[in-house]
Scaffold this active site. Structure first.
Site, PDB file in Angstrom:
ATOM      1  N   GLY A  15       4.185  -5.999   7.793  1.00  0.00           N
ATOM      2  CA  GLY A  15       5.316  -5.081   7.891  1.00  0.00           C
ATOM      3  C   GLY A  15       4.901  -3.738   8.454  1.00  0.00           C
ATOM      4  N   THR A  17       5.543  -2.391  11.455  1.00  0.00           N
ATOM      5  CA  THR A  17       6.297  -1.902  12.608  1.00  0.00           C
ATOM      6  C   THR A  17       7.129  -0.669  12.289  1.00  0.00           C
ATOM      7  OG1 THR A  17       8.086  -3.455  12.130  1.00  0.00           O
ATOM      8  CG2 THR A  17       6.405  -4.168  13.705  1.00  0.00           C
ATOM      9  N   GLY A  19       8.124   2.487   8.848  1.00  0.00           N
ATOM     10  CA  GLY A  19       7.956   2.966   7.482  1.00  0.00           C
ATOM     11  C   GLY A  19       6.514   3.111   7.034  1.00  0.00           C
ATOM     12  N   ILE A  20       6.270   2.742   5.786  1.00  0.00           N
ATOM     13  CA  ILE A  20       4.949   2.917   5.181  1.00  0.00           C
ATOM     14  C   ILE A  20       3.899   2.069   5.899  1.00  0.00           C
ATOM     15  CG2 ILE A  20       3.620   2.408   3.076  1.00  0.00           C
ATOM     16  CD1 ILE A  20       6.128   3.350   1.505  1.00  0.00           C
ATOM     17  N   GLY A  21       4.256   0.848   6.298  1.00  0.00           N
ATOM     18  CA  GLY A  21       3.296  -0.020   6.987  1.00  0.00           C
ATOM     19  C   GLY A  21       2.821   0.576   8.300  1.00  0.00           C
ATOM     20  N   SER A 148       6.566  -1.883  -6.392  1.00  0.00           N
ATOM     21  CA  SER A 148       7.634  -0.926  -6.644  1.00  0.00           C
ATOM     22  C   SER A 148       7.750  -0.674  -8.133  1.00  0.00           C
ATOM     23  CB  SER A 148       8.948  -1.506  -6.127  1.00  0.00           C
ATOM     24  OG  SER A 148      10.042  -0.889  -6.757  1.00  0.00           O
ATOM     25  N   TYR A 173      15.561  -8.438  -6.102  1.00  0.00           N
ATOM     26  CA  TYR A 173      14.517  -7.560  -5.563  1.00  0.00           C
ATOM     27  C   TYR A 173      13.459  -7.265  -6.633  1.00  0.00           C
ATOM     28  CZ  TYR A 173      12.267  -3.482  -3.431  1.00  0.00           C
ATOM     29  OH  TYR A 173      11.344  -2.601  -2.917  1.00  0.00           O
TER      30      TYR A 173
END
Length: 270
Positions: A15, A17, A19-21, A148, A173
């Protein structure tokens, strides 16, 4: 962040691409790591690599390697793992970061799993199992699960992990994040979980109206990737503080039960 504490290290960030990644990939590369940048498609991954090179003066093209798999398709996860092993038979850190909010309506993947449970947990479970040998072929290999604080509100519905009888997007989630946190205590590869704080990413609406920058969240992830930072298997961090996770994440019975369930759902015998 100018220290080159990651020189010689290879890190795969899922992931990566946005945000945090994306910011974690940038910070790791700035500190000398070779980073495998994962995107859902080959085009997405290449675009992220191009953006990182264009916006980061100290990062060289040779440090970044695009890899791709759509986590709603477990056959793509398996194919990516095999490609990674071919090109990097040994690497140092796997950052299980890719995530999605559960949709409003109950949604099942082609593999037959509830979509948030598969993307946020099962795909990472399968990837970790397949990459175990590459991660443990040298000293210090580790997994960092981006979890999370909502894992505390979750429960794993052992008899109905797809939540087909009673579906709520928040419960789905939270279940996926709890599973990812429990999985960190699996003994195969040294692993930790981290809640990177509430950050201004695509998942922000689950938590609040405003949050820290993705770069701030990424810094907490990168710190746990550092080979100089000693980790305890199964530990859980809230940003930079080690705290107790939900009780289920420290119960050996939960760890074993989850391993059996996940292996069944991904059709993998590790």
């Amino acid at each position: 962040m100018t220290s080159n504490s990651f020189t010689g290290s290879t890190v795969l960030v899922t992931g990566a691409t946005a945000g945090i990644g994306f910011e974690a990939a940038r910070q790791l590369a700035q500190r000398g790591a070779t980073v495998l940048v994962h995107g859902r498609t080959a085009d997405d991954a290449q675009a992220a690599v191009d953006a990182l090179i264009a916006t980061t003066a100290t990062v060289e093209a040779g440090q970044l390697c695009p890899v791709s798999a759509d986590f709603t398709r477990l056959d793509e996860v398996e194919a990516m793992a095999h490609r990674v092993i071919e090109t990097h038979p040994h690497f140092d850190v796997l950052v299980n970061n890719a995530g999605m909010a559960a949709p409003e309506r109950h949604t099942v993947t082609a593999d037959g799993n509830e979509i948030a449970f598969q993307v946020n947990f099962l795909a990472h479970y399968l990837l970790t199992c397949l990459l175990e040998q590459a991660l443990t072929s040298g000293p210090g290999g580790r997994v960092v699960n981006v979890s999370s604080s909502l894992h505390r509100t979750g429960s794993i519905q052992w008899s109905d992990p797809n939540r087909s009888r009673r579906y709520s997007r928040l419960a789905a989630y939270a279940q996926a994040q709890l599973a990812l946190t429990v999985f960190a205590a699996d003994p195969r590869v040294a692993a930790v979980s981290v809640h990177p704080g509430i950050c201004d990413t695509a998942l922000l609406p689950l938590y609040a109206h405003e949050g820290a920058t993705p770069a701030e969240g990424a810094a907490h992830v990168v710190r746990l990737c550092d080979p100089a930072f000693e980790i305890v298997n199964g530990a859980y961090y809230d940003r930079d503080q080690r705290v107790d996770p939900a009780p289920a994440a420290t119960e050996s019975r939960s760890v074993q039960r989850l391993d059996k369930l996940a292996a069944l759902l991904v059709g993998h015998t590790a």
